[in-house]
Design a protein around this motif. Structure first.
Motif, PDB file in Angstrom:
ATOM      1  N   TYR A 199       0.764  -1.602  -0.284  1.00 17.01           N
ATOM      2  CA  TYR A 199       0.419   0.219   0.537  1.00 17.01           C
ATOM      3  C   TYR A 199       0.934   0.977   0.058  1.00 17.01           C
ATOM      4  N   GLN A 220       0.199   5.333   1.290  1.00 23.48           N
ATOM      5  CA  GLN A 220      -0.265   7.155   1.583  1.00 23.48           C
ATOM      6  C   GLN A 220       0.512   7.846   0.997  1.00 23.48           C
ATOM      7  N   PHE A 226       3.366   0.850   3.068  1.00 26.13           N
ATOM      8  CA  PHE A 226       3.335  -0.087   3.132  1.00 26.13           C
ATOM      9  C   PHE A 226       3.448  -1.593   3.267  1.00 26.13           C
ATOM     10  N   PHE A 280      -9.595   2.328   1.682  1.00 26.88           N
ATOM     11  CA  PHE A 280     -10.138   2.967   3.016  1.00 26.88           C
ATOM     12  C   PHE A 280     -10.835   4.135   2.767  1.00 26.88           C
ATOM     13  N   GLY A 281     -11.204   4.298   4.473  1.00 28.88           N
ATOM     14  CA  GLY A 281     -11.075   5.429   4.470  1.00 28.88           C
ATOM     15  C   GLY A 281      -9.838   6.641   4.636  1.00 28.88           C
ATOM     16  N   LYS A 282     -10.063   7.521   5.092  1.00 23.69           N
ATOM     17  CA  LYS A 282      -9.019   8.692   4.531  1.00 23.69           C
ATOM     18  C   LYS A 282      -8.930   8.885   6.193  1.00 23.69           C
ATOM     19  N   GLY A 334      -0.783  12.652   4.282  1.00 25.58           N
ATOM     20  CA  GLY A 334      -2.124  13.322   4.402  1.00 25.58           C
ATOM     21  C   GLY A 334      -3.194  13.084   3.626  1.00 25.58           C
ATOM     22  N   GLN A 335      -2.867  12.231   2.709  1.00 20.89           N
ATOM     23  CA  GLN A 335      -4.456  11.665   2.042  1.00 20.89           C
ATOM     24  C   GLN A 335      -4.362  10.190   2.850  1.00 20.89           C
ATOM     25  N   LYS A 336      -4.808   8.892   2.081  1.00 23.34           N
ATOM     26  CA  LYS A 336      -5.535   7.783   2.453  1.00 23.34           C
ATOM     27  C   LYS A 336      -4.692   7.193   2.215  1.00 23.34           C
ATOM     28  N   VAL A 337      -4.936   5.776   2.829  1.00 22.51           N
ATOM     29  CA  VAL A 337      -4.151   4.260   2.521  1.00 22.51           C
ATOM     30  C   VAL A 337      -4.489   4.086   1.310  1.00 22.51           C
TER      31      VAL A 337
END
Lengths: 113, 107
Positions: A35, A37, A91, B97-99, A40-43
């Protein structure tokens, strides 16, 4: 308690260079994931890997990316020619059987300059 | 409409309070719903997962899924300063995923 480990914790590289991020999943786990990230953003899901082949990948995982399980313990993510926008936390995760029970590593922060 | 929506916060509550964290989603194909906790500069840590609708409890944490409303919740009872983190909801068939919601527990 077994855990996923990742090296290095921080990698700085110049645009256009190749980087390899390394992960050691939990030893009895069969499914492996990467993953990213962005700060400041989502995974975001990149890729899943099972039985020595990619089982699923996202649209982010283009030809610049590749994954490999070079031996019985390591799982790597290679970015062939890094771009500035590849700067992010990456990740690794693993799961024994079910994808909804994934265990994440601490991440590698990649900085592309 | 985004697939998963989560209020980023921050949410500040006094120690001992009950915390309610929520996500909404649009894809009715989602069957598994997960909550992760992420401390600063660390990887997400799986707290709980639930399948389909209903409740699941684990210690001070309760996860709730309402598939008819496409709404999931995580409740934290007797909140502690160590609960201060970002809480991520996630759901699948393919994992989204959500933020994340940043939670601060005030001592």
């Amino acid at each position: 308690e077994p855990e996923v480990t990742q090296t290095p914790s921080h990698q700085v590289t110049q645009m256009g260079q190749e980087v390899i991020l390394r992960c050691v999943p939990i030893s009895n786990h069969l499914y492996f994931y990467w993953y990213r990230q962005i700060l400041g953003q989502k995974v975001e899901f990149l890729v899943s890997f099972y039985n020595n082949e990619i089982s699923e990948k996202s649209e982010i995982f283009d030809d610049q990316f590749s994954v490999e399980r070079p031996d019985g313990s390591n799982f790597t993510l290679k970015i062939r020619s890094t771009k500035l926008e590849d700067s992010a936390m990456y990740f690794c995760a693993s799961s024994e059987v079910t994808a909804y029970e994934q265990y994440f590593g601490p991440g590698t922060r990649l900085t592309v300059t | 409409q985004k697939e998963v929506e989560q209020d980023p916060g921050p949410l500040s509550v006094p120690e001992g309070a009950i915390v309610s964290l929520n996500c909404t989603y649009s894809n009715s194909a989602f069957q598994y719903f997960m909550w992760y906790r992420q401390y600063s500069r660390k990887g997400p840590e799986l707290l709980m997962y639930t399948y389909s609708s209903g409740n699941k409890e684990d210690g001070r944490f309760t996860a709730q899924v309402d598939k008819s409303s496409k709404y999931i919740s995580l409740f934290i009872r007797d909140s502690q300063p160590s609960d201060s983190a970002t809480y991520l909801c996630a759901m699948m068939d393919k994992i989204i995923f959500g933020k994340g919601t940043r939670l601060h527990i005030l001592p």
